[in-house]
Design an enzyme around this catalytic site. Structure first.
Site, PDB file in Angstrom:
ATOM      1  N   ARG A   1     -21.250 -59.113  33.705  1.00 32.12           N
ATOM      2  CA  ARG A   1     -20.191 -58.542  32.855  1.00 32.12           C
ATOM      3  C   ARG A   1     -19.168 -59.592  32.437  1.00 32.12           C
ATOM      4  O   ARG A   1     -18.615 -59.504  31.331  1.00 32.12           O
ATOM      5  CB  ARG A   1     -19.515 -57.383  33.585  1.00 32.12           C
ATOM      6  CG  ARG A   1     -20.436 -56.191  33.646  1.00 32.12           C
ATOM      7  CD  ARG A   1     -19.825 -55.054  34.393  1.00 32.12           C
ATOM      8  NE  ARG A   1     -20.622 -53.856  34.186  1.00 32.12           N
ATOM      9  CZ  ARG A   1     -20.656 -52.836  35.017  1.00 32.12           C
ATOM     10  NH1 ARG A   1     -19.950 -52.859  36.128  1.00 32.12           N
ATOM     11  NH2 ARG A   1     -21.403 -51.790  34.747  1.00 32.12           N
TER      12      ARG A   1
ATOM     13  N   GLY B   1     -28.199 -47.443  33.682  1.00 30.91           N
ATOM     14  CA  GLY B   1     -28.260 -48.301  34.852  1.00 30.91           C
ATOM     15  C   GLY B   1     -29.640 -48.454  35.455  1.00 30.91           C
ATOM     16  O   GLY B   1     -30.092 -49.575  35.736  1.00 30.91           O
TER      17      GLY B   1
ATOM     18  N   GLY C   1     -23.215 -45.381  31.584  1.00 26.35           N
ATOM     19  CA  GLY C   1     -22.611 -44.109  31.173  1.00 26.35           C
ATOM     20  C   GLY C   1     -22.290 -44.110  29.689  1.00 26.35           C
ATOM     21  O   GLY C   1     -22.493 -43.116  28.985  1.00 26.35           O
TER      22      GLY C   1
ATOM     23  N   LYS D   1     -32.310 -35.689  36.996  1.00 26.51           N
ATOM     24  CA  LYS D   1     -31.959 -34.305  36.664  1.00 26.51           C
ATOM     25  C   LYS D   1     -31.993 -34.025  35.170  1.00 26.51           C
ATOM     26  O   LYS D   1     -31.363 -34.723  34.384  1.00 26.51           O
ATOM     27  CB  LYS D   1     -30.542 -34.031  37.162  1.00 26.51           C
ATOM     28  CG  LYS D   1     -30.440 -33.899  38.659  1.00 26.51           C
ATOM     29  CD  LYS D   1     -29.041 -33.498  38.971  1.00 26.51           C
ATOM     30  CE  LYS D   1     -28.889 -33.055  40.399  1.00 26.51           C
ATOM     31  NZ  LYS D   1     -27.476 -32.781  40.691  1.00 26.51           N
TER      32      LYS D   1
HETATM   33  P1  AMP Z   1     -30.790 -40.797  36.663  1.00 19.70           P
HETATM   34  O1  AMP Z   1     -29.602 -41.374  37.393  1.00 19.70           O
HETATM   35  O2  AMP Z   1     -30.678 -39.368  36.324  1.00 19.70           O
HETATM   36  O3  AMP Z   1     -31.229 -41.665  35.499  1.00 19.70           O
HETATM   37  O4  AMP Z   1     -31.981 -40.822  37.715  1.00 19.70           O
HETATM   38  C1  AMP Z   1     -32.508 -41.987  38.251  1.00 19.70           C
HETATM   39  C2  AMP Z   1     -33.152 -41.641  39.547  1.00 19.70           C
HETATM   40  O5  AMP Z   1     -34.139 -40.667  39.325  1.00 19.70           O
HETATM   41  C3  AMP Z   1     -33.836 -42.813  40.199  1.00 19.70           C
HETATM   42  O6  AMP Z   1     -33.141 -43.151  41.364  1.00 19.70           O
HETATM   43  C4  AMP Z   1     -35.242 -42.277  40.496  1.00 19.70           C
HETATM   44  O7  AMP Z   1     -35.675 -42.601  41.794  1.00 19.70           O
HETATM   45  C5  AMP Z   1     -35.081 -40.786  40.358  1.00 19.70           C
HETATM   46  N1  AMP Z   1     -36.339 -40.108  40.005  1.00 19.70           N
HETATM   47  C6  AMP Z   1     -37.184 -40.468  39.041  1.00 19.70           C
HETATM   48  N2  AMP Z   1     -38.274 -39.668  39.036  1.00 19.70           N
HETATM   49  C7  AMP Z   1     -38.108 -38.763  40.017  1.00 19.70           C
HETATM   50  C8  AMP Z   1     -38.892 -37.676  40.495  1.00 19.70           C
HETATM   51  N3  AMP Z   1     -40.068 -37.380  39.943  1.00 19.70           N
HETATM   52  N4  AMP Z   1     -38.402 -36.965  41.523  1.00 19.70           N
HETATM   53  C9  AMP Z   1     -37.223 -37.282  42.060  1.00 19.70           C
HETATM   54  N5  AMP Z   1     -36.417 -38.303  41.655  1.00 19.70           N
HETATM   55  C10 AMP Z   1     -36.860 -39.038  40.639  1.00 19.70           C
END
Ligand code: AMP
Length: 399
Positions: A43, A356, A379, A204
């Protein structure tokens, strides 16, 4: 119909800079180890072009940044001194590091600063008014300078005093990093070369549904992976075993699929999976087809899906990627994210990676040099894909 928000902002060329005190909002929120040493100075390096340009144009840069979440109090471990020291090393010219960001000592230090030096004010979040967008605090900062430059893309989704407040008071422009980020996302969101393919993953679906909704107005195809894919599959009536499903989002996902159909946007969902019996790094990886049996959870996309997604990415002329295809932190469930990352890197079109975790995956796979734009704001990039603009951008666009 409301028109899409504009991503045109004034840049450094629009400001008279010679001899001016230039307040620059940077994002020096660098990761640090236990001994407060900076573990990643990306950064700080990203802000160098703007700082060097200001110095070369005989301006006096006065930098403002946040670090961590001190919640309006002075927290010794969140002082910006280590970032100032690293900046001085990288610039090879003096950086005056102040222990406050407002008050008479700051005014005096700015007046006394040697020509050609850079001034770094203390962590803006030591004042609780920063996060609250306090106009009086913004006015105190604005009084320290003649013009304002926002180069903190990573904070541009925050309507904070040091991000938006000062821009509402002083003549303002985007710094070179901010400009580069806005131009990159502009190439995706406004008149992209088609086909435009978006890849969305991550845990999610609730975090990404607004992005899905906004991107459905723009893209030709949407490739969905990661935990969020299972709510889509469940909404289609597929067996998903014990995969991550947000039942309260099923209707919203169905509405998104309906919108995609109406707009003739193809949503690609995984057609096979790498599963495990438990959410555990050492769990045995089990490949299954379209239906996930009871007792298993999907933790990555399977080989057929990897191939299909890669083909779509390779034939796109613009690609934007946010979120991993599986639990890429664990080697047994990394192949999907790796395949998508390699396809994005090999795509001859214009490619942007934001968020990220996808940036972490790109770095882990050493694919960075082959990707046209890697965003410095997780973000912020997500919110830009969600709404088409950011508070920090809009503040620079005021008349
Ligand atoms: P996000 O912060 O929403 O972009 O989510 C990223 C996280 O989602 C990472 O740490 C991944 O390990 C997790 N992730 C990806 N695929 C899956 C899955 N099928 N089940 C549970 N967690 C997941």
């Amino acid at each position: 119909m409301t028109s899409a928000p504009s991503l045109v902002v004034p840049n450094l060329d629009s400001l008279a800079l010679a001899g001016k005190r230039v307040l620059v909002r940077v994002d020096f929120n660098c990761p640090q180890d236990e001994s407060a040493a900076i573990s990643d100075d990306t950064r700080i390096r990203a802000a160098l072009p703007t700082i060097r340009e200001l110095l070369s144009k005989s301006a006096q840069p006065i930098l403002l940044s946040h670090l961590g979440r001190p919640k309006g109090k002075v927290v010794e471990s969140m002082r910006l001194a280590p970032m100032g020291a690293r900046l001085q090393e990288l610039l090879g010219s003096p950086v005056v590091i102040l222990k406050e960001s407002t008050g008479p000592a700051v005014v005096a230090a700015i007046a006394a600063a040697p020509k050609g030096s850079v001034i770094l004010l203390e962590n803006v979040r030591f004042h609780d008014g920063d996060e609250k967008g306090d106009a009086a605090l913004a006015a105190q900062w604005a009084a320290l300078g003649d013009v304002f430059v926002n180069d903190a893309f990573g904070a541009a989704h925050r309507d904070h005093a040091s991000v938006c407040g000062i821009a509402r008071i002083l003549p303002s422009a985007a710094g070179r990093l901010m400009e580069k980020e806005i131009t990159a996302f502009g190439r995706v969101l406004e008149k992209p070369d088609r086909p435009l393919v978006a890849i969305l993953g991550g845990a999610k679906v609730s975090d990404k549904l607004q992005v899905v909704d906004h991107l459905l107005d723009k893209v030709d195809a949407l490739l969905v992976g990661g935990g969020m894919a299972y709510t889509f599959l469940a909404a289609q009536g597929r067996a998903v075993g014990k995969s991550l499903v947000q039942k309260d989002q099923l209707d919203a996902v169905r509405a998104a699929m309906k919108k995609a159909e109406a707009r003739k946007v193809e949503i690609l969902l995984p057609e096979d999976h790498v599963c495990a019996e438990a959410f555990d790094e050492n769990a045995k990886a089990i490949e299954v087809g379209a239906e996930i049996p009871d007792g298993l959870m999907g933790l990555d996309i399977g080989p057929k899906s990897r191939e299909r997604y890669s083909g779509r990415i390779l034939s796109a002329l613009t690609v934007v990627w946010n979120g991993p295809m599986g639990v890429f932190e664990w080697p047994a469930f990394r192949a999907g994210t790796e395949a998508v990352g390699r396809a994005v890197a090999a795509c001859p079109g214009y490619t942007v990676v934001g968020g990220g975790d996808s940036v972490a995956a790109v770095e882990m796979l050493k694919l960075g040099p082959s990707i046209r734009h890697i965003s410095t704001g997780g973000g912020a990039s997500l919110e830009l894909l969600e709404t088409g603009t950011l508070p920090g951008i809009q503040a620079l666009q005021r008349a």
